[in-house]
Design a protein around this motif. Structure first.
Motif, mmCIF file in Angstrom:
data_model
loop_
_atom_site.group_PDB
_atom_site.id
_atom_site.type_symbol
_atom_site.label_atom_id
_atom_site.label_comp_id
_atom_site.label_asym_id
_atom_site.label_seq_id
_atom_site.Cartn_x
_atom_site.Cartn_y
_atom_site.Cartn_z
ATOM 1 N N PRO A 29 11.000 -14.880 -11.657
ATOM 2 C CA PRO A 29 10.337 -14.704 -12.953
ATOM 3 C C PRO A 29 8.886 -15.181 -12.882
ATOM 4 O O PRO A 29 8.601 -16.234 -12.307
ATOM 5 N N LEU A 30 7.989 -14.409 -13.472
ATOM 6 C CA LEU A 30 6.558 -14.685 -13.367
ATOM 7 C C LEU A 30 5.919 -14.817 -14.740
ATOM 8 O O LEU A 30 6.339 -14.177 -15.701
ATOM 9 N N HIS A 31 4.879 -15.635 -14.803
ATOM 10 C CA HIS A 31 3.923 -15.623 -15.911
ATOM 11 C C HIS A 31 2.641 -15.027 -15.335
ATOM 12 O O HIS A 31 1.820 -15.722 -14.749
ATOM 13 N N THR A 32 2.500 -13.712 -15.460
ATOM 14 C CA THR A 32 1.392 -12.990 -14.829
ATOM 15 C C THR A 32 0.210 -12.891 -15.779
ATOM 16 O O THR A 32 0.363 -12.564 -16.953
ATOM 17 N N ARG A 33 -0.995 -13.128 -15.249
ATOM 18 C CA ARG A 33 -2.219 -13.011 -16.027
ATOM 19 C C ARG A 33 -3.110 -11.867 -15.575
ATOM 20 O O ARG A 33 -3.977 -11.440 -16.333
ATOM 21 N N LYS A 34 -2.933 -11.377 -14.355
ATOM 22 C CA LYS A 34 -3.769 -10.265 -13.914
ATOM 23 C C LYS A 34 -2.993 -9.382 -12.944
ATOM 24 O O LYS A 34 -2.380 -9.869 -11.997
ATOM 25 N N VAL A 35 -3.016 -8.083 -13.238
ATOM 26 C CA VAL A 35 -2.499 -7.078 -12.321
ATOM 27 C C VAL A 35 -3.679 -6.552 -11.513
ATOM 28 O O VAL A 35 -4.655 -6.049 -12.074
ATOM 29 N N ILE A 36 -3.585 -6.671 -10.197
ATOM 30 C CA ILE A 36 -4.636 -6.201 -9.293
ATOM 31 C C ILE A 36 -4.058 -5.071 -8.452
ATOM 32 O O ILE A 36 -3.033 -5.253 -7.789
ATOM 33 N N LEU A 37 -4.678 -3.909 -8.502
ATOM 34 C CA LEU A 37 -4.243 -2.778 -7.694
ATOM 35 C C LEU A 37 -5.194 -2.634 -6.511
ATOM 36 O O LEU A 37 -6.399 -2.518 -6.686
ATOM 37 N N VAL A 38 -4.642 -2.627 -5.311
ATOM 38 C CA VAL A 38 -5.448 -2.619 -4.097
ATOM 39 C C VAL A 38 -4.660 -1.939 -2.983
ATOM 40 O O VAL A 38 -3.436 -2.087 -2.894
ATOM 41 N N ALA B 47 -3.621 -2.478 0.070
ATOM 42 C CA ALA B 47 -3.543 -3.628 0.965
ATOM 43 C C ALA B 47 -3.369 -3.216 2.419
ATOM 44 O O ALA B 47 -3.934 -3.835 3.325
ATOM 45 N N GLU B 48 -2.560 -2.170 2.663
ATOM 46 C CA GLU B 48 -2.233 -1.774 4.032
ATOM 47 C C GLU B 48 -3.150 -0.689 4.577
ATOM 48 O O GLU B 48 -2.943 -0.208 5.697
ATOM 49 N N ASN B 49 -4.137 -0.280 3.777
ATOM 50 C CA ASN B 49 -5.094 0.728 4.228
ATOM 51 C C ASN B 49 -4.405 2.035 4.588
ATOM 52 O O ASN B 49 -4.788 2.718 5.541
ATOM 53 N N ASP B 50 -3.375 2.400 3.778
ATOM 54 C CA ASP B 50 -2.607 3.613 4.057
ATOM 55 C C ASP B 50 -2.802 4.695 3.007
ATOM 56 O O ASP B 50 -2.098 5.706 2.995
ATOM 57 N N GLY B 51 -3.742 4.491 2.071
ATOM 58 C CA GLY B 51 -4.091 5.526 1.120
ATOM 59 C C GLY B 51 -3.395 5.445 -0.214
ATOM 60 O O GLY B 51 -3.692 6.253 -1.106
ATOM 61 N N ASP B 52 -2.449 4.510 -0.384
ATOM 62 C CA ASP B 52 -1.854 4.327 -1.701
ATOM 63 C C ASP B 52 -2.092 2.902 -2.191
ATOM 64 O O ASP B 52 -2.436 2.008 -1.409
ATOM 65 N N LEU B 53 -1.928 2.703 -3.487
ATOM 66 C CA LEU B 53 -2.249 1.424 -4.104
ATOM 67 C C LEU B 53 -1.023 0.531 -4.181
ATOM 68 O O LEU B 53 0.050 0.956 -4.615
ATOM 69 N N ASP B 54 -1.218 -0.708 -3.780
ATOM 70 C CA ASP B 54 -0.203 -1.739 -3.870
ATOM 71 C C ASP B 54 -0.537 -2.654 -5.051
ATOM 72 O O ASP B 54 -1.590 -2.541 -5.675
ATOM 73 N N ILE B 55 0.365 -3.572 -5.357
ATOM 74 C CA ILE B 55 0.200 -4.449 -6.518
ATOM 75 C C ILE B 55 0.089 -5.896 -6.063
ATOM 76 O O ILE B 55 0.885 -6.376 -5.244
ATOM 77 N N PRO C 235 3.662 -20.258 -9.544
ATOM 78 C CA PRO C 235 2.406 -19.524 -9.738
ATOM 79 C C PRO C 235 1.921 -18.782 -8.493
ATOM 80 O O PRO C 235 0.793 -18.256 -8.491
ATOM 81 N N ARG C 236 2.720 -18.733 -7.441
ATOM 82 C CA ARG C 236 2.251 -18.103 -6.208
ATOM 83 C C ARG C 236 1.838 -16.657 -6.461
ATOM 84 O O ARG C 236 2.535 -15.895 -7.152
ATOM 85 N N THR C 237 0.698 -16.263 -5.921
ATOM 86 C CA THR C 237 0.256 -14.875 -5.979
ATOM 87 C C THR C 237 1.233 -14.013 -5.190
ATOM 88 O O THR C 237 1.598 -14.344 -4.054
ATOM 89 N N ARG C 238 1.645 -12.892 -5.797
ATOM 90 C CA ARG C 238 2.683 -12.069 -5.184
ATOM 91 C C ARG C 238 2.142 -10.680 -4.828
ATOM 92 O O ARG C 238 1.318 -10.121 -5.561
ATOM 93 N N LEU C 239 2.629 -10.157 -3.720
ATOM 94 C CA LEU C 239 2.219 -8.854 -3.194
ATOM 95 C C LEU C 239 3.416 -7.922 -3.169
ATOM 96 O O LEU C 239 4.457 -8.240 -2.586
ATOM 97 N N LEU C 240 3.256 -6.737 -3.789
ATOM 98 C CA LEU C 240 4.290 -5.702 -3.792
ATOM 99 C C LEU C 240 3.706 -4.443 -3.162
ATOM 100 O O LEU C 240 2.680 -3.927 -3.616
ATOM 101 N N ILE C 241 4.358 -3.969 -2.115
ATOM 102 C CA ILE C 241 3.845 -2.856 -1.313
ATOM 103 C C ILE C 241 4.457 -1.535 -1.772
ATOM 104 O O ILE C 241 5.668 -1.417 -1.946
ATOM 105 N N ASN C 242 3.588 -0.543 -1.951
ATOM 106 C CA ASN C 242 3.952 0.798 -2.397
ATOM 107 C C ASN C 242 4.389 1.648 -1.202
ATOM 108 O O ASN C 242 3.709 1.680 -0.170
ATOM 109 N N ASP C 243 5.505 2.358 -1.356
ATOM 110 C CA ASP C 243 5.945 3.264 -0.283
ATOM 111 C C ASP C 243 5.262 4.623 -0.357
ATOM 112 O O ASP C 243 5.560 5.515 0.439
ATOM 113 N N GLY C 244 4.343 4.793 -1.313
ATOM 114 C CA GLY C 244 3.651 6.055 -1.503
ATOM 115 C C GLY C 244 4.201 6.869 -2.646
ATOM 116 O O GLY C 244 3.543 7.803 -3.125
#
Length: 406
Positions: free
Chosen positions: A250-259, A261-269, A285-294
């Motif tokens: 469970p998270l208390h999120t303050r900012k969604v960043i789309l980037v 990350a893997e330099n594969d042409g789609d946006l991760d979270i 509060p750890r910053t979390r990375l979610l990778i998009n499969d495209g």
């Protein structure tokens, strides 16, 4: 912003100044902190969001500041990254402004501005004149709300930018306002048709094409879990796909960043998170990375991110090492007790593995309760710079330095 204890502010500010000054340095091989010479002095400002825009058509980026408990501001750029405050641009009243976004809402070729506010629920809307002046048309806003999230973009394919507002409070339904194609710059409330009826206490909204079908989808970061992923049908109607967003804790999120990350042409979270908004320790509060499969299926791969125990209100992608992949600048505040910290820098290895390189990248005096970060070339040297907002902290400017050839 709520929950922070006011009687701690003065003590913490003094503590932060003394701590930062003991080993103060304004330069690394990557950035020079030019705040003292380039930014109007206001160490107690609450600049919660910053946007860069050439408001006077002189070819450089000026700064628009969304301020909590103050009048929103315009800082004009001299072309070399030195900013002066042009007063009286955005009305005469102080509001609890949280976010600012820019778009050409009335389709006249000039960018316009929208601000959203939380506690006093006074959203502002200004049409640009192209000469650093604006027409206040805030009466066109379709409703009041505790606005905490904001993004703009064409969600229904008519080539006009629409507005999404993330809301909190008792009546925390988010808003979707479609730009009226018959009268650009005015809006039609499409909330009931376009959004699920949910009250999450939304703090951040990010629009982007996440599944490669050509329309804008949406990620919502909430202070009340869970965060949410919505796919767009192309006409501005959003459907939640909860099974495509892996949320491990469970998270208390303050900012969604789309980037990408893997330099594969789609946006991760990337989710920037708090343990608590100025209170006691609560969530991780750890910053979390979610990778998009495209195809907009996101898997939690936070093991690729540095571990942190500080809270992060915002962050922005930037290629600060100029190697072709996107790194991250992240705000940092120690909660409890809501104490200022050095800004943080995470370097990407090109495969979505991020390493904490703060001490190498960030000048030691880039210190405060940092908030949203605007990225752009403000001094015209072709290198991205960072303008950093803050809560009860001096707005800071980092000028990027050209990478030295080995």
């Amino acid at each position: 912003m709520q929950n922070v204890q006011p009687h701690h502010y003065i003590f913490i500010a003094l503590l932060g100044i003394s701590t930062g000054a003991s080993s103060q340095s304004n330069e690394t091989s990557y950035f020079m902190d030019v705040t003292e010479t380039h930014i109007p002095h206001d160490p107690e400002a609450h600049a919660l969001d910053v946007a860069l825009l050439d408001v006077d058509a002189d070819g450089d980026l000026d700064a628009i500041l969304a301020l909590e408990s103050d009048i929103n501001r315009l800082y004009l750029n001299d072309g070399k990254g030195k900013f002066t405050w042009k007063k009286g641009v955005f009305g005469g009243g102080s509001h609890d402004t949280e976010h600012v976004r820019i778009a050409d809402f009335n389709d006249d070729g000039i960018m316009d501005i929208i601000f959203v506010a939380e506690d006093d629920q006074y959203h502002e809307y200004y049409l640009g004149n192209g000469d650093a002046s604006f027409q206040n048309v805030s009466d066109r806003m379709l409703g009041q709300s505790e606005g905490n999230g904001l993004d703009v973009g064409d969600v229904n394919g008519d080539e006009l930018p629409d507005i999404l507002i993330g809301n909190s409070g008792v009546s925390g339904q988010n808003f979707l306002w479609l730009n009226d194609k018959n009268n650009p710059g005015y809006f039609i409330d499409y909330t009931a048709q376009g959004l699920p009826q949910i009250n999450d206490g939304s703090q951040s909204i990010a629009l982007a094409d996440l599944d490669g079908d050509g329309d804008l989808d949406m990620v919502v970061g909430n202070e009340i879990p869970p965060n949410r992923l919505f796919l767009n049908d192309g006409m501005g109607t959003f459907k939640e796909v909860a099974d495509q967003l892996e949320l491990s804790v469970p998270l208390h999120t303050r900012k969604v960043i789309l980037v990408d990350a893997e330099n594969d042409g789609d946006l991760d979270i990337v989710f920037a998170n708090l343990t608590n908004n100025g209170g006691q320790w609560e969530k991780d509060p750890r910053t979390r990375l979610l990778i998009n499969d495209g195809n907009a299926h996101f898997k939690d791969q936070t093991e690729k991110m540095p571990s942190n125990t500080f809270s992060t209100y915002a962050g922005s992608p930037i290629d600060f090492d100029q190697d072709g992949d996107m790194d991250l600048l992240m705000s940092a505040i120690e909660i409890p007790p809501f104490a200022p910290m050095q800004m943080h820098a995470y370097e990407n290895d090109g495969n979505g593995n991020f390493i904490d390189k703060t001490q190498e990248i960030i000048p030691k005096n880039t210190f405060g309760r940092s908030w949203d970060i605007a990225i752009g070339d403000v001094n015209g040297d072709g290198i991205d710079d960072a303008l950093i907002g803050g809560w009860g902290s001096q707005l800071r400017l980092l000028l990027g330095k050209k990478k030295q050839q080995k």
